[in-house]
Enzyme design. Sequence first.
Site, PDB file in Angstrom:
ATOM      1  N   THR A 126       0.824  -1.206   0.000  1.00 15.60           N
ATOM      2  CA  THR A 126       0.000   0.000   0.000  1.00 15.60           C
ATOM      3  C   THR A 126       0.857   1.255   0.000  1.00 15.60           C
ATOM      4  OG1 THR A 126      -1.470   1.301   1.420  1.00 15.60           O
ATOM      5  CG2 THR A 126      -0.134  -0.338   2.532  1.00 15.60           C
ATOM      6  N   ASP A 127       0.317   2.332  -0.557  1.00 12.94           N
ATOM      7  CA  ASP A 127       1.040   3.608  -0.505  1.00 12.94           C
ATOM      8  C   ASP A 127       1.124   4.131   0.930  1.00 12.94           C
ATOM      9  OD1 ASP A 127      -1.622   4.381  -0.155  1.00 12.94           O
ATOM     10  OD2 ASP A 127      -1.630   5.877  -1.748  1.00 12.94           O
ATOM     11  N   GLU A 128       0.332   3.557   1.849  1.00 13.43           N
ATOM     12  CA  GLU A 128       0.333   4.048   3.237  1.00 13.43           C
ATOM     13  C   GLU A 128       1.676   3.799   3.926  1.00 13.43           C
ATOM     14  OE1 GLU A 128      -3.295   3.410   5.440  1.00 13.43           O
ATOM     15  OE2 GLU A 128      -4.455   3.322   3.587  1.00 13.43           O
ATOM     16  N   TYR A 151      -1.580  -0.395  11.107  1.00 13.58           N
ATOM     17  CA  TYR A 151      -1.803  -1.098   9.827  1.00 13.58           C
ATOM     18  C   TYR A 151      -0.633  -0.858   8.875  1.00 13.58           C
ATOM     19  CZ  TYR A 151      -3.309  -1.550   4.964  1.00 13.58           C
ATOM     20  OH  TYR A 151      -3.350  -1.840   3.621  1.00 13.58           O
ATOM     21  N   LYS A 155       2.290  -3.392   7.300  1.00 15.04           N
ATOM     22  CA  LYS A 155       2.504  -3.606   5.861  1.00 15.04           C
ATOM     23  C   LYS A 155       3.954  -3.261   5.490  1.00 15.04           C
ATOM     24  CE  LYS A 155      -0.175  -4.577   3.078  1.00 15.04           C
ATOM     25  NZ  LYS A 155      -0.605  -5.931   2.583  1.00 15.04           N
ATOM     26  N   LEU A 191     -14.475   3.723   3.440  1.00 14.70           N
ATOM     27  CA  LEU A 191     -15.214   4.976   3.210  1.00 14.70           C
ATOM     28  C   LEU A 191     -16.330   4.857   2.156  1.00 14.70           C
ATOM     29  CD1 LEU A 191     -15.347   8.114   3.844  1.00 14.70           C
ATOM     30  CD2 LEU A 191     -14.073   8.375   1.723  1.00 14.70           C
ATOM     31  N   PRO A 206     -20.665   9.351   8.650  1.00 15.28           N
ATOM     32  CA  PRO A 206     -19.666   9.891   9.581  1.00 15.28           C
ATOM     33  C   PRO A 206     -18.383  10.322   8.875  1.00 15.28           C
ATOM     34  CG  PRO A 206     -19.710   7.489   9.702  1.00 15.28           C
ATOM     35  CD  PRO A 206     -20.736   7.880   8.685  1.00 15.28           C
ATOM     36  N   ARG A 215      -7.398  11.359  -0.609  1.00 15.96           N
ATOM     37  CA  ARG A 215      -7.008  10.013  -1.030  1.00 15.96           C
ATOM     38  C   ARG A 215      -6.976  10.000  -2.564  1.00 15.96           C
ATOM     39  NH1 ARG A 215      -5.674  10.244   3.461  1.00 15.96           N
ATOM     40  NH2 ARG A 215      -6.108   8.830   5.197  1.00 15.96           N
ATOM     41  N   HIS A 277      -4.407  10.497  11.953  1.00 18.23           N
ATOM     42  CA  HIS A 277      -4.975  10.438  10.590  1.00 18.23           C
ATOM     43  C   HIS A 277      -4.031  11.023   9.540  1.00 18.23           C
ATOM     44  CE1 HIS A 277      -9.074  10.991   8.336  1.00 18.23           C
ATOM     45  NE2 HIS A 277      -8.192  10.296   7.642  1.00 18.23           N
TER      46      HIS A 277
HETATM   47  P1  NAD Z   1      -9.980  -7.257   2.753  1.00 13.43           P
HETATM   48  O1  NAD Z   1      -9.947  -6.945   4.221  1.00 13.43           O
HETATM   49  O2  NAD Z   1     -11.227  -7.014   1.985  1.00 13.43           O
HETATM   50  O3  NAD Z   1      -9.584  -8.790   2.524  1.00 13.43           O
HETATM   51  C1  NAD Z   1      -8.567  -9.420   3.235  1.00 13.43           C
HETATM   52  C2  NAD Z   1      -8.706 -10.924   3.025  1.00 13.43           C
HETATM   53  O4  NAD Z   1      -7.641 -11.568   3.724  1.00 13.43           O
HETATM   54  C3  NAD Z   1     -10.017 -11.485   3.587  1.00 13.43           C
HETATM   55  O5  NAD Z   1     -10.596 -12.368   2.649  1.00 13.43           O
HETATM   56  C4  NAD Z   1      -9.577 -12.217   4.838  1.00 13.43           C
HETATM   57  O6  NAD Z   1     -10.415 -13.337   5.156  1.00 13.43           O
HETATM   58  C5  NAD Z   1      -8.176 -12.670   4.448  1.00 13.43           C
HETATM   59  N1  NAD Z   1      -7.344 -12.920   5.624  1.00 13.43           N
HETATM   60  C6  NAD Z   1      -7.194 -12.143   6.729  1.00 13.43           C
HETATM   61  N2  NAD Z   1      -6.370 -12.737   7.609  1.00 13.43           N
HETATM   62  C7  NAD Z   1      -5.977 -13.909   7.050  1.00 13.43           C
HETATM   63  C8  NAD Z   1      -5.128 -14.961   7.480  1.00 13.43           C
HETATM   64  N3  NAD Z   1      -4.514 -14.910   8.672  1.00 13.43           N
HETATM   65  N4  NAD Z   1      -4.938 -16.009   6.649  1.00 13.43           N
HETATM   66  C9  NAD Z   1      -5.553 -16.074   5.443  1.00 13.43           C
HETATM   67  N5  NAD Z   1      -6.395 -15.119   5.000  1.00 13.43           N
HETATM   68  C10 NAD Z   1      -6.594 -14.042   5.789  1.00 13.43           C
HETATM   69  O7  NAD Z   1      -8.756  -6.441   2.145  1.00 13.43           O
HETATM   70  P2  NAD Z   1      -8.582  -5.773   0.704  1.00 13.43           P
HETATM   71  O8  NAD Z   1      -9.091  -4.390   0.761  1.00 13.43           O
HETATM   72  O9  NAD Z   1      -9.072  -6.705  -0.332  1.00 13.43           O
HETATM   73  O10 NAD Z   1      -6.990  -5.685   0.648  1.00 13.43           O
HETATM   74  C11 NAD Z   1      -6.224  -6.754   0.083  1.00 13.43           C
HETATM   75  C12 NAD Z   1      -4.755  -6.395   0.150  1.00 13.43           C
HETATM   76  O11 NAD Z   1      -4.514  -5.168  -0.533  1.00 13.43           O
HETATM   77  C13 NAD Z   1      -4.234  -6.198   1.569  1.00 13.43           C
HETATM   78  O12 NAD Z   1      -2.945  -6.764   1.654  1.00 13.43           O
HETATM   79  C14 NAD Z   1      -4.177  -4.694   1.740  1.00 13.43           C
HETATM   80  O13 NAD Z   1      -3.169  -4.314   2.650  1.00 13.43           O
HETATM   81  C15 NAD Z   1      -3.841  -4.256   0.326  1.00 13.43           C
HETATM   82  N6  NAD Z   1      -4.304  -2.897  -0.017  1.00 13.43           N
HETATM   83  C16 NAD Z   1      -5.626  -2.588   0.033  1.00 13.43           C
HETATM   84  C17 NAD Z   1      -6.031  -1.304  -0.324  1.00 13.43           C
HETATM   85  C18 NAD Z   1      -7.485  -0.913  -0.334  1.00 13.43           C
HETATM   86  O14 NAD Z   1      -7.797   0.226  -0.678  1.00 13.43           O
HETATM   87  N7  NAD Z   1      -8.420  -1.790  -0.011  1.00 13.43           N
HETATM   88  C19 NAD Z   1      -5.095  -0.346  -0.701  1.00 13.43           C
HETATM   89  C20 NAD Z   1      -3.752  -0.709  -0.710  1.00 13.43           C
HETATM   90  C21 NAD Z   1      -3.366  -1.997  -0.394  1.00 13.43           C
HETATM   91  P1  TYD Z   2     -10.597   4.146   4.645  1.00 15.16           P
HETATM   92  O1  TYD Z   2     -11.595   3.716   3.620  1.00 15.16           O
HETATM   93  O2  TYD Z   2     -10.681   3.565   6.012  1.00 15.16           O
HETATM   94  O3  TYD Z   2      -9.148   3.931   4.006  1.00 15.16           O
HETATM   95  P2  TYD Z   2      -7.691   4.456   4.542  1.00 15.16           P
HETATM   96  O4  TYD Z   2      -7.808   4.873   5.947  1.00 15.16           O
HETATM   97  O5  TYD Z   2      -6.862   3.206   4.384  1.00 15.16           O
HETATM   98  O6  TYD Z   2      -7.298   5.554   3.602  1.00 15.16           O
HETATM   99  O7  TYD Z   2     -10.701   5.724   4.801  1.00 15.16           O
HETATM  100  C1  TYD Z   2     -10.544   6.595   3.668  1.00 15.16           C
HETATM  101  C2  TYD Z   2     -10.595   8.018   4.172  1.00 15.16           C
HETATM  102  O8  TYD Z   2     -11.925   8.263   4.665  1.00 15.16           O
HETATM  103  C3  TYD Z   2      -9.676   8.268   5.352  1.00 15.16           C
HETATM  104  O9  TYD Z   2      -9.156   9.596   5.252  1.00 15.16           O
HETATM  105  C4  TYD Z   2     -10.580   8.150   6.566  1.00 15.16           C
HETATM  106  C5  TYD Z   2     -11.911   8.653   6.040  1.00 15.16           C
HETATM  107  N1  TYD Z   2     -13.108   8.052   6.664  1.00 15.16           N
HETATM  108  C6  TYD Z   2     -14.108   8.894   7.181  1.00 15.16           C
HETATM  109  O10 TYD Z   2     -14.019  10.126   7.115  1.00 15.16           O
HETATM  110  N2  TYD Z   2     -15.204   8.303   7.743  1.00 15.16           N
HETATM  111  C7  TYD Z   2     -15.334   6.947   7.848  1.00 15.16           C
HETATM  112  O11 TYD Z   2     -16.356   6.473   8.412  1.00 15.16           O
HETATM  113  C8  TYD Z   2     -14.316   6.114   7.304  1.00 15.16           C
HETATM  114  C9  TYD Z   2     -14.430   4.609   7.367  1.00 15.16           C
HETATM  115  C10 TYD Z   2     -13.210   6.714   6.717  1.00 15.16           C
END
Ligand code: NAD
Ligand code: TYD
Length: 339
Positions: A126-128, A151, A155, A191, A206, A215, A277
């Site tokens: 992630t870019d985070e 988190y 990562k 979000l 919220p 973002r 944040h």
């Molecule tokens: P998600 O939370 O929707 O899915 C995570 C999956 O991992 C779930 O199916 C969960 O059951 C599985 N999991 C959790 N713990 C586990 C374990 N111990 N063993 C096996 N499986 C397990 O997450 P996502 O949003 O699909 O993100 C997927 C990946 O992409 C993550 O590595 C996350 O860090 C990365 N990522 C996500 C975003 C985003 O915007 N969602 C952005 C950047 C990077």
């Molecule tokens: P989120 O979807 O949790 O992703 P990340 O924290 O990994 O960027 O949140 C996206 C942005 O939205 C983040 O700045 C937090 C904000 N946010 C709210 O303002 N309200 C909410 O209820 C949630 C879940 C996120």
Amino acid sequence: MKTLLVTGGAGFIGSNFVRHVLETTEDLAVVNLDLLTYAGNLENLTDVEGDARYTFRKADVADPVAIAAIFEETKFDYVVNFAAESHVDRSILDPGIFVRTNVMGTQVLLDRAKAAGVERFLQVSTDEVYGSLGPEGAFTESSPIQPNSPYSASKAGADHLVHAFGHTFGFPVVVTRCSNNYGPYQFPEKLIPLMISNALEGKSLPVYGDGKQIRDWLHVRDHCSAILTALRKGKDGEVYNIGGNAEMENIRVVELILEALDKPKSLIEYVTDRPGHDRRYAIDPTKTREELGWSPSYTFEGGIEETIRWYLEHRDWWERVKAGEYRNYYERMYADRGA
Ligand code: NAD
Ligand code: TYD
């Protein structure tokens, strides 16, 4: 036929990726390994269940015995590691599970994948991990690693381990770092799906702090195509940033959703900010565009419209997810299949 292990394939991005691979390739079989935590939902993949190139295995990436057994059973050519605890707010409440799954889980997978001699291990990051930006500039692959939340720290720890395996053992690794994803099947704690589903339920939306955090939004299908491209064309040991060229303040995202759903702005409720944040994320995608020839195909305007439509048409999906009923789905569908 090559065999690809996808971990976390029952989650949001992983399930879109499994579908993308099955739809766009003919030379890859997919084993989806997932623990089915609260975020893992096999209902995301009902349409591919009958595909002969698709198999599901329930396992914990941080369990060395279970993972060793799965690697004994199947000869994997590639690993793409999505499995993670993925929600920043949950990591503030309980950091321990983030270290276990995201750091130790990655180490267990690296150990087994190295021993099995896989051709490539792709870590979905992630870019985070780069921390927070001021008003100007964007993250490049050489930006310093400065994670701010439990988190993103977990990562970053995983990314460092992946690189250490590449450096120390000559193990073929690639790391991709993307911005915030949105699209179908996203768990409604994040979000965009939270705001869409709350608006449809007439609940308040919220917004943390002043809502002016930024973002850089990436449609999940664009992310999936970028990962598959990096898996095939990336160079060992490299990092590739993946972004959607779509920076936006949170409050603007929320307003767009309300406008699209014809709901009043009075639903917006400013709430206490998230501790620590991050203010702004933005991806510089130059390296990925120039070295992999990949760029996003969605605009944010087109992607959000399509996503809102998906949540409107799949109300039963997110209502069940919100009610927690999807936990029963696995028992119902897979108990008698030995998964
Ligand atoms: P998600 O939370 O929707 O899915 C995570 C999956 O991992 C779930 O199916 C969960 O059951 C599985 N999991 C959790 N713990 C586990 C374990 N111990 N063993 C096996 N499986 C397990 O997450 P996502 O949003 O699909 O993100 C997927 C990946 O992409 C993550 O590595 C996350 O860090 C990365 N990522 C996500 C975003 C985003 O915007 N969602 C952005 C950047 C990077
Ligand atoms: P989120 O979807 O949790 O992703 P990340 O924290 O990994 O960027 O949140 C996206 C942005 O939205 C983040 O700045 C937090 C904000 N946010 C709210 O303002 N309200 C909410 O209820 C949630 C879940 C996120």
